[in-house]
Design an enzyme around this catalytic site. Structure first.
Site, PDB file in Angstrom:
ATOM      1  N   TYR A 251       0.930  -1.110   0.270  1.00 45.00           N
ATOM      2  CA  TYR A 251       0.251   0.042  -0.254  1.00 45.00           C
ATOM      3  C   TYR A 251       1.549   1.151  -0.071  1.00 45.00           C
ATOM      4  O   TYR A 251       1.009   2.659  -0.675  1.00 45.00           O
ATOM      5  CB  TYR A 251      -1.346  -0.055   0.820  1.00 45.00           C
ATOM      6  CG  TYR A 251      -1.762   1.175   1.699  1.00 45.00           C
ATOM      7  CD1 TYR A 251      -2.869   1.810   0.230  1.00 45.00           C
ATOM      8  CD2 TYR A 251      -1.368   2.480   2.383  1.00 45.00           C
ATOM      9  CE1 TYR A 251      -3.713   2.686  -0.007  1.00 45.00           C
ATOM     10  CE2 TYR A 251      -2.322   3.014   1.513  1.00 45.00           C
ATOM     11  CZ  TYR A 251      -3.419   3.473   1.172  1.00 45.00           C
ATOM     12  OH  TYR A 251      -4.231   4.876   1.260  1.00 45.00           O
TER      13      TYR A 251
ATOM     14  N   LYS B  68       1.055   4.181  -2.703  1.00 41.81           N
ATOM     15  CA  LYS B  68       0.955   5.704  -2.825  1.00 41.81           C
ATOM     16  C   LYS B  68       2.294   6.576  -2.492  1.00 41.81           C
ATOM     17  O   LYS B  68       2.550   7.839  -3.443  1.00 41.81           O
ATOM     18  CB  LYS B  68       0.497   6.186  -1.019  1.00 41.81           C
ATOM     19  CG  LYS B  68      -0.758   5.462  -0.715  1.00 41.81           C
ATOM     20  CD  LYS B  68      -2.298   6.236  -1.849  1.00 41.81           C
ATOM     21  CE  LYS B  68      -3.416   6.240  -1.834  1.00 41.81           C
ATOM     22  NZ  LYS B  68      -3.880   6.626  -2.238  1.00 41.81           N
TER      23      LYS B  68
HETATM   24  P1  NDP Z   1     -13.195   4.582   0.634  1.00 43.67           P
HETATM   25  O1  NDP Z   1     -13.449   2.738   0.802  1.00 43.67           O
HETATM   26  O2  NDP Z   1     -14.693   4.997   2.050  1.00 43.67           O
HETATM   27  O3  NDP Z   1     -13.399   5.144  -0.861  1.00 43.67           O
HETATM   28  C1  NDP Z   1     -13.225   4.403  -1.626  1.00 43.67           C
HETATM   29  C2  NDP Z   1     -13.073   5.318  -2.835  1.00 43.67           C
HETATM   30  O4  NDP Z   1     -12.625   4.423  -3.994  1.00 43.67           O
HETATM   31  C3  NDP Z   1     -14.938   4.361  -3.152  1.00 43.67           C
HETATM   32  O5  NDP Z   1     -15.863   5.411  -3.323  1.00 43.67           O
HETATM   33  C4  NDP Z   1     -14.906   3.220  -4.195  1.00 43.67           C
HETATM   34  O6  NDP Z   1     -15.936   3.261  -5.101  1.00 43.67           O
HETATM   35  C5  NDP Z   1     -13.900   3.831  -4.597  1.00 43.67           C
HETATM   36  N1  NDP Z   1     -12.443   2.458  -5.078  1.00 43.67           N
HETATM   37  C6  NDP Z   1     -11.906   1.626  -4.992  1.00 43.67           C
HETATM   38  N2  NDP Z   1     -12.266   0.538  -5.641  1.00 43.67           N
HETATM   39  C7  NDP Z   1     -12.049   1.029  -6.855  1.00 43.67           C
HETATM   40  C8  NDP Z   1     -11.810   0.534  -8.430  1.00 43.67           C
HETATM   41  N3  NDP Z   1     -11.778  -0.605  -8.531  1.00 43.67           N
HETATM   42  N4  NDP Z   1     -13.248   1.176  -9.188  1.00 43.67           N
HETATM   43  C9  NDP Z   1     -13.036   2.030  -9.086  1.00 43.67           C
HETATM   44  N5  NDP Z   1     -13.851   2.699  -7.585  1.00 43.67           N
HETATM   45  C10 NDP Z   1     -12.436   2.135  -7.110  1.00 43.67           C
HETATM   46  O7  NDP Z   1     -11.827   4.841   1.722  1.00 43.67           O
HETATM   47  P2  NDP Z   1     -11.363   6.754   1.480  1.00 43.67           P
HETATM   48  O8  NDP Z   1     -12.481   7.552   1.100  1.00 43.67           O
HETATM   49  O9  NDP Z   1     -11.544   6.832   2.683  1.00 43.67           O
HETATM   50  O10 NDP Z   1     -10.463   6.736   0.401  1.00 43.67           O
HETATM   51  C11 NDP Z   1      -9.722   7.613  -0.561  1.00 43.67           C
HETATM   52  C12 NDP Z   1      -8.961   7.417  -1.173  1.00 43.67           C
HETATM   53  O11 NDP Z   1      -8.070   8.683   0.091  1.00 43.67           O
HETATM   54  C13 NDP Z   1      -8.442   6.642  -1.431  1.00 43.67           C
HETATM   55  O12 NDP Z   1      -7.418   6.514  -1.993  1.00 43.67           O
HETATM   56  C14 NDP Z   1      -7.512   6.214  -0.073  1.00 43.67           C
HETATM   57  O13 NDP Z   1      -5.912   5.539  -0.335  1.00 43.67           O
HETATM   58  C15 NDP Z   1      -6.947   7.603   0.152  1.00 43.67           C
HETATM   59  N6  NDP Z   1      -6.730   8.049   1.615  1.00 43.67           N
HETATM   60  C16 NDP Z   1      -7.067   6.871   2.897  1.00 43.67           C
HETATM   61  C17 NDP Z   1      -6.836   7.761   4.699  1.00 43.67           C
HETATM   62  C18 NDP Z   1      -8.419   6.849   4.928  1.00 43.67           C
HETATM   63  O14 NDP Z   1      -7.001   7.021   6.110  1.00 43.67           O
HETATM   64  N7  NDP Z   1      -9.004   6.668   5.009  1.00 43.67           N
HETATM   65  C19 NDP Z   1      -5.710   8.274   4.376  1.00 43.67           C
HETATM   66  C20 NDP Z   1      -5.349   8.629   3.111  1.00 43.67           C
HETATM   67  C21 NDP Z   1      -5.135   8.406   2.157  1.00 43.67           C
HETATM   68  P3  NDP Z   1     -16.194   1.147  -5.933  1.00 43.67           P
HETATM   69  O15 NDP Z   1     -16.524   0.489  -4.837  1.00 43.67           O
HETATM   70  O16 NDP Z   1     -18.049   2.316  -5.435  1.00 43.67           O
HETATM   71  O17 NDP Z   1     -16.206   1.549  -6.438  1.00 43.67           O
HETATM   72  C1  8X3 Z   2      -4.358   5.708   4.987  1.00 37.49           C
HETATM   73  C2  8X3 Z   2      -3.977   6.148   5.603  1.00 37.49           C
HETATM   74  O1  8X3 Z   2      -1.994   5.288   7.728  1.00 37.49           O
HETATM   75  O2  8X3 Z   2      -4.355   3.379   6.895  1.00 37.49           O
HETATM   76  O3  8X3 Z   2      -3.771   6.269   3.281  1.00 37.49           O
HETATM   77  O4  8X3 Z   2      -1.888   4.338   5.360  1.00 37.49           O
HETATM   78  S1  8X3 Z   2      -2.745   4.773   6.364  1.00 37.49           S
END
Ligand code: NDP
Ligand code: 8X3
Length: 273
Positions: free
Chosen positions: A173, A177
């Site tokens: 992961y 990133k």
């Molecule tokens: P969620 O799981 O709530 O949302 C993830 C989103 O990505 C969903 O809308 C999902 O839509 C979409 N997604 C996942 N896989 C696919 C795919 N194969 N094709 C199309 N869409 C996809 O997580 P977050 O909102 O937390 O994550 C959003 C972003 O933020 C990610 O890039 C994550 O790495 C990043 N992030 C999150 C953090 C956290 O702590 N939550 C911290 C740092 C970064 P659907 O399943 O409908 O396709």
């Molecule tokens: C999501 C935050 O700390 O789980 O990117 O990697 S962490």
């Protein structure tokens, strides 16, 4: 009869006559069905930005579209970011009023598993590289030529603190990133002469469905990630995205790390349990 506020009614009249559309921007958001992407859609709609909402769960896209269509124009695209043919087909066949994309929010992504490198699951590795890295590249490749032709555009890549630091068991992961971090910098350099703004937002811990996906619906384990401190909310990140996209054209926020106050690095977290 549906009741509209005075502002909604005024906006509807302007949109009906096509007046306001000339001045409204359009944002394409990947991963708009949940978490950060969904919250970003809600906040951008409050700023009169038309929306192209993307994700794999059409029912969720439909519900969000119903809600947000009261204030802005909304179009939905249902595709898996791993399916490059579907991405190009969907983006190339956007209706005319959505074909000029001003803002691209590359947000779709997840972690799959949290295992030492020696026992990591190959399918999890494929998912993270294919979705977080290749998916982001495919969507960008479909949108960037439009922005180049328009001579303007703004791309926001959602990275992570995992793209700045590596933590135990985060291996692949974190690699995905770190790739987003490099792609963000590379895009900004390559698109510099085209007047396209490129920047990344790199959150720490945000309470979304992220941990449910990472731990494959082990809800107890997922919920524990956010216990004992105040994590960021998706709206915290959405508010920052609104700030970034509403800066004047000469301002490009290139790279931003955002933590909850209880977090000091990828693995220093002041939990009070
Ligand atoms: P969620 O799981 O709530 O949302 C993830 C989103 O990505 C969903 O809308 C999902 O839509 C979409 N997604 C996942 N896989 C696919 C795919 N194969 N094709 C199309 N869409 C996809 O997580 P977050 O909102 O937390 O994550 C959003 C972003 O933020 C990610 O890039 C994550 O790495 C990043 N992030 C999150 C953090 C956290 O702590 N939550 C911290 C740092 C970064 P659907 O399943 O409908 O396709
Ligand atoms: C999501 C935050 O700390 O789980 O990117 O990697 S962490």
């Amino acid at each position: 009869m549906m009741s509209l506020t005075k502002d909604e009614a005024r906006l509807w009249v302007l949109q009906f006559f096509g007046i306001i559309n000339l001045y409204m921007k359009t944002a394409l958001i990947t991963g708009a069905t949940s978490g950060i992407g969904k919250s970003t859609a809600i906040e951008l709609a409050k700023h009169n930005i038309n929306l192209i909402l993307c994700g794999r769960r059409q029912d969720r896209l439909d519900t969000l579209k119903d809600d947000l269509s009261k204030s802005v124009n909304v179009h939905t695209l249902c595709f898996d970011v791993r399916d490059r043919e579907s991405i190009f087909k969907n983006i190339e066949s956007l209706p005319k009023e959505f074909s000029a994309i001003d803002i691209l929010i590359n947000n779709a992504g997840n972690a799959h598993g949290l295992d030492p490198i020696q026992t990591g699951d190959l399918d999890d590795w494929d998912a993270m590289i294919d979705i977080n890295v290749k998916g982001l590249l495919y969507v960008s490749k479909a949108v960037i030529p439009k922005m180049i032709a328009q001579k303007s555009g703004h791309i926001i890549n959602i990275g992570s603190i995992a793209g700045k630091e590596v933590y135990p068991n985060g291996n692949v992961y974190c690699a995905s990133k770190h790739a987003v971090d490099a792609i963000n910098n590379g895009m900004r350099i390559d698109l510099n002469t085209h007047g396209i703004r490129v920047g990344a937002i790199n959150p720490g811990l945000v309470e979304t469905e992220f941990s449910n996906v990472r731990f494959k619906n082990d809800t107890e384990r997922a919920n524990n990630v956010y216990k004992g401190y105040d994590p960021l909310t998706p709206k915290d990140i959405a508010d920052i995205i609104v700030f970034v996209v509403t800066r004047p054209y000469h301002v490009n926020i290139a790279d931003l790390v955002v933590f909850p106050t209880a977090q000091a690095s990828a693995y220093v977290l002041n939990k009070k349990l």
